[in-house]
Design a protein around this motif. Structure first.
Motif, PDB file in Angstrom:
ATOM      1  N   ASP A 126       0.830  -1.209   0.000  1.00  0.00           N
ATOM      2  CA  ASP A 126       0.000   0.000   0.000  1.00  0.00           C
ATOM      3  C   ASP A 126       0.863   1.258   0.000  1.00  0.00           C
ATOM      4  O   ASP A 126       0.521   2.261  -0.643  1.00  0.00           O
ATOM      5  CB  ASP A 126      -0.925   0.014   1.218  1.00  0.00           C
ATOM      6  N   ALA A 127       1.985   1.212   0.724  1.00  0.00           N
ATOM      7  CA  ALA A 127       2.874   2.372   0.774  1.00  0.00           C
ATOM      8  C   ALA A 127       3.494   2.646  -0.591  1.00  0.00           C
ATOM      9  O   ALA A 127       3.737   3.802  -0.955  1.00  0.00           O
ATOM     10  CB  ALA A 127       3.971   2.142   1.815  1.00  0.00           C
ATOM     11  N   ILE A 128       3.725   1.594  -1.362  1.00  0.00           N
ATOM     12  CA  ILE A 128       4.259   1.761  -2.717  1.00  0.00           C
ATOM     13  C   ILE A 128       3.163   2.259  -3.659  1.00  0.00           C
ATOM     14  O   ILE A 128       3.381   3.183  -4.453  1.00  0.00           O
ATOM     15  CB  ILE A 128       4.865   0.435  -3.220  1.00  0.00           C
ATOM     16  N   GLU A 129       1.989   1.677  -3.560  1.00  0.00           N
ATOM     17  CA  GLU A 129       0.884   2.111  -4.428  1.00  0.00           C
ATOM     18  C   GLU A 129       0.519   3.568  -4.183  1.00  0.00           C
ATOM     19  O   GLU A 129       0.140   4.289  -5.115  1.00  0.00           O
ATOM     20  CB  GLU A 129      -0.339   1.218  -4.206  1.00  0.00           C
ATOM     21  N   ASP A 189       8.875   4.054  -3.787  1.00  0.00           N
ATOM     22  CA  ASP A 189       8.810   3.634  -5.190  1.00  0.00           C
ATOM     23  C   ASP A 189       9.056   2.140  -5.365  1.00  0.00           C
ATOM     24  O   ASP A 189       8.415   1.488  -6.188  1.00  0.00           O
ATOM     25  CB  ASP A 189       9.839   4.420  -6.018  1.00  0.00           C
ATOM     26  N   ILE A 190      10.003   1.610  -4.607  1.00  0.00           N
ATOM     27  CA  ILE A 190      10.389   0.206  -4.725  1.00  0.00           C
ATOM     28  C   ILE A 190      10.622  -0.341  -3.322  1.00  0.00           C
ATOM     29  O   ILE A 190      11.203   0.344  -2.470  1.00  0.00           O
ATOM     30  CB  ILE A 190      11.677   0.045  -5.561  1.00  0.00           C
ATOM     31  N   GLY A 191      10.185  -1.563  -3.078  1.00  0.00           N
ATOM     32  CA  GLY A 191      10.419  -2.171  -1.777  1.00  0.00           C
ATOM     33  C   GLY A 191      10.296  -3.676  -1.853  1.00  0.00           C
ATOM     34  O   GLY A 191       9.844  -4.232  -2.857  1.00  0.00           O
ATOM     35  N   TYR A 192      10.695  -4.338  -0.782  1.00  0.00           N
ATOM     36  CA  TYR A 192      10.579  -5.797  -0.734  1.00  0.00           C
ATOM     37  C   TYR A 192       9.576  -6.208   0.339  1.00  0.00           C
ATOM     38  O   TYR A 192       9.268  -5.448   1.260  1.00  0.00           O
ATOM     39  CB  TYR A 192      11.939  -6.455  -0.459  1.00  0.00           C
ATOM     40  N   GLU A 246       0.869  -8.631 -12.894  1.00  0.00           N
ATOM     41  CA  GLU A 246       0.287  -7.686 -13.852  1.00  0.00           C
ATOM     42  C   GLU A 246      -1.231  -7.851 -13.923  1.00  0.00           C
ATOM     43  O   GLU A 246      -1.975  -6.870 -14.020  1.00  0.00           O
ATOM     44  CB  GLU A 246       0.902  -7.912 -15.237  1.00  0.00           C
ATOM     45  N   LYS A 247      -1.701  -9.099 -13.871  1.00  0.00           N
ATOM     46  CA  LYS A 247      -3.129  -9.378 -14.005  1.00  0.00           C
ATOM     47  C   LYS A 247      -3.917  -9.051 -12.741  1.00  0.00           C
ATOM     48  O   LYS A 247      -5.057  -8.586 -12.808  1.00  0.00           O
ATOM     49  CB  LYS A 247      -3.343 -10.858 -14.343  1.00  0.00           C
ATOM     50  N   LYS A 248      -3.308  -9.304 -11.578  1.00  0.00           N
ATOM     51  CA  LYS A 248      -4.080  -9.309 -10.335  1.00  0.00           C
ATOM     52  C   LYS A 248      -3.793  -8.158  -9.381  1.00  0.00           C
ATOM     53  O   LYS A 248      -4.502  -7.995  -8.382  1.00  0.00           O
ATOM     54  CB  LYS A 248      -3.840 -10.636  -9.603  1.00  0.00           C
ATOM     55  N   THR A 249      -2.752  -7.371  -9.641  1.00  0.00           N
ATOM     56  CA  THR A 249      -2.404  -6.284  -8.725  1.00  0.00           C
ATOM     57  C   THR A 249      -2.071  -5.023  -9.516  1.00  0.00           C
ATOM     58  O   THR A 249      -2.023  -5.037 -10.749  1.00  0.00           O
ATOM     59  CB  THR A 249      -1.185  -6.652  -7.848  1.00  0.00           C
ATOM     60  N   LYS A 306       5.398   0.131  -8.200  1.00  0.00           N
ATOM     61  CA  LYS A 306       4.087   0.463  -8.746  1.00  0.00           C
ATOM     62  C   LYS A 306       4.142   0.429 -10.266  1.00  0.00           C
ATOM     63  O   LYS A 306       5.113   0.852 -10.869  1.00  0.00           O
ATOM     64  CB  LYS A 306       3.668   1.855  -8.264  1.00  0.00           C
ATOM     65  N   ARG A 307       3.068  -0.074 -10.875  1.00  0.00           N
ATOM     66  CA  ARG A 307       3.009  -0.089 -12.341  1.00  0.00           C
ATOM     67  C   ARG A 307       2.647   1.293 -12.873  1.00  0.00           C
ATOM     68  O   ARG A 307       1.917   2.039 -12.253  1.00  0.00           O
ATOM     69  CB  ARG A 307       1.961  -1.096 -12.813  1.00  0.00           C
TER      70      ARG A 307
END
Length: 222
Positions: free
Chosen positions: A56-59, A64-67, A112-115, A221-222
């Motif tokens: 959620d923090a990335i979205e 920007d990027i995390g694990y 890509e399809k689900k998130t 995030k995409r």
């Protein structure tokens, strides 16, 4: 024009995943000198986030990027349950061969399809072992009625209950807080986390079970 990138994790700077995040940052800056500015937040728990809040923090754009551990995403991406099957990987080479092959691309397609997130990579952070502050664990009878902290994952409570444990689902920040208040509760994690989270100050019994190989996904995030 300088591009700013915010990398994030949820462990102290000396942990294996934090060091991997630093190597990732160094690689990007080497490939794109003078065009990228990177800020690393090693431990978002110090900012009040739970580890499970990373997606959620990335979205939301806070990072920007995390694990995050693969176990958190196994329900929407069932292919990741492979890392929650005990004693599946006899050595790390087997896991590396899996993630370096078509598997990672297949999982990326499912993301890509689900998130609203993109899978960048899958990282390994060590075999997971049991620790507690009550007694040595050498056989299943030693697990009977012993509370154990588990990840937010459907398979883990089933697995540990079968051994005789009493599973308690807690994020690591909640677990650490309860340890510090004196609660008697076992856990299972990689040794890098056992030490860097300070769990060794409370748990003096370690069972080198290696029942799971800890894996994390690097996402953006995409």
């Amino acid at each position: 024009m300088m591009t700013n990138i915010k990398l994030a994790g949820y462990q102290p700077h000396s942990s294996l995943l934090s060091q991997t995040l630093k190597l990732f940052s160094d690689f990007i800056q080497k490939q794109l000198p003078d065009t990228i500015s990177i800020k690393i937040t090693n431990n978002i728990m110090e900012l009040g986030y739970a580890p499970g809040a990373m997606p959620d923090a990335i979205e939301s754009g806070n990072f920007d990027i995390g694990y995050i551990a693969t176990s958190y995403f196994a329900k929407p991406i069932p292919e990741l349950y492979i890392f929650d099957l005990p004693f599946l990987f006899r050595n790390k080479i087997q896991a590396y061969q899996l993630v370096d092959g078509p598997f990672t691309g297949m999982v990326a397609s499912e993301f890509e399809k689900k998130t609203h997130l993109k899978l960048l990579n899958i990282w390994e952070y060590g075999y997971r072992h049991f620790t507690n502050d009550s007694h040595p664990i050498r056989r299943p009878t030693d697990c009977q009625n012993l509370p154990i902290r588990t990840l937010l994952n459907e398979l883990h409570p089933i697995m540990f209950k079968t051994l005789g444990f009493k599973p308690v689902t807690l994020q690591v920040n909640e677990f650490l807080k309860q340890l510090k208040t004196g609660r008697k509760i076992a856990q299972e994690n990689a040794l890098t986390n056992f030490y860097n989270f300070g769990i060794h100050e409370f748990h003096h019994h370690i069972t080198l079970s290696g029942h799971l190989l800890g894996m994390a996904i690097l996402i953006c995030k995409r």
